[in-house]
Design a protein around this motif. Structure first.
Motif: not given
Length: 327
Positions: A128-135, A320-326, A81-87, A68-74
């Motif tokens: 903070q970056f993730l919160h600012d990009q939260d769709p 870089r390349q901030p995630f643009e939420p729709s 890419t983290l905002p899209a990963t978290m979405a 029950e674990m997902f994984y991601a990397f930086v």
């Protein structure tokens, strides 16, 4: 072990649990197999820790054991890419079959580990970056971290966040490998699947007791229980390595607070401009009305991160390349 957790702890591993790459997320992709060369060792260290019989947080042990674990990397602190990963993770966690799943985000290990203060800044910059990009439009209405009901949220999913990093020399439960690791645990993880009630204080107190045997310092004084009077979640996300309570204000700035501050700043600037204009208007001439200022709402704009005290060639944070939420 508390009865409410014992049955879950004794369950056999879900088939395919060992194939951790099948649960790795990168942006909108899941099941990423082309992982960087450094990631398998970082994952192996985390798994060895959390699967130890005496590891304090059996919530994490259960999640890893049951798949029950997902994984991601930086890579190289490039969090673009983290905002899209978290979405992607939030969309999965909103489905019943994944509601109790966590995600561990591994940062590439530094050639020379950062100081504890530098990891602190890197962690809060990333959050903070993730919160600012939260769709999620409701992100604009989240309470301030100084309020007891605040918990980090992304994509409409409230999550408890744990930062583990190599600078923890005594608090071993917060050191899970050669690089920084962020663990996001949706609040559903702490809810009993049978009774649909928050897992009891007995279980959570047992975690505290296990910490005494695992760490070289007592359980941190800021550790508390969500919903209790006086408990603040943000203080538990990144702990001091010593037995010292947090005294500073939360480094995190909610979008609601940021937007209010921007609006107040623009209003003050507008008043200054009007006064300056009045001084330059000759006597007897009409004064033109000031233009209405526009509200400074930035639904997808990221607050510029504080710089970790290292040059970009030596590991500075890159958003870089901030995630643009729709919307």
């Amino acid at each position: 072990m508390p009865a409410e957790l014992d049955d879950q702890q004794q369950e056999s591993a879900t088939p395919g649990v060992s194939d951790w790459r099948s649960r790795t997320i990168l942006g909108a992709r899941s099941g990423v197999t082309d992982v960087p060369a450094w990631l398998p060792d970082s994952y192996a260290t985390l798994r060895e820790q959390v699967m130890h019989p005496q590891y304090p947080c059996f919530f994490g042990t259960i999640a890893e054991r049951r798949g029950e674990m997902f994984y991601a990397f930086v890579n190289q602190k490039d969090t673009s890419t983290l905002p899209a990963t978290m979405a992607t993770f939030a969309a999965l966690a909103s489905q019943p079959e994944y509601r109790r799943n966590n995600i561990a985000i591994f940062f590439e290990p530094d050639a020379e580990p950062l100081s504890h203060d530098e990891y602190h800044d890197l962690f809060w910059d990333t959050l903070q970056f993730l919160h600012d990009q939260d769709p999620d439009p409701e992100a604009d209405n989240q309470p301030d971290p100084s309020q007891e009901e605040w918990e980090f949220s992304f994509g409409g999913i409230q999550m408890f966040v744990v930062c583990a990093c190599p600078s923890f020399a005594r608090r071993h439960s917060r050191n899970l490998g050669p690089g920084m690791v962020l663990l996001f645990q949706p609040r559903a993880v702490f809810v009993d699947t049978i009774t649909n009630k928050v897992i009891g204080r007995q279980a959570r107190n047992q975690v505290r007791e296990r910490l005494r045997g695992w760490d070289d310092v007592p359980p941190h004084p800021d550790l508390g229980f969500y919903g209790d009077a006086g408990n603040l979640e943000w203080k538990q996300y990144f702990l001091a390595d010593q037995d010292v309570a947090a005294v500073d204000a939360c480094p995190f700035l909610s979008r609601r607070a940021r937007n209010a501050a921007h609006a107040a700043s623009e209003a003050a600037d507008a008043k200054v401009e009007v006064k300056a204009d009045l001084k330059t208007v000759p006597a007897g001439h009409p004064v033109a009305p000031a233009k209405d200022s526009q509200p400074a709402v930035q639904h997808a704009g990221a607050t510029p991160p504080r710089a970790v005290n290292r040059s970009s060639a030596d590991g500075a944070v890159r958003h870089r390349q901030p995630f643009e939420p729709s919307h």
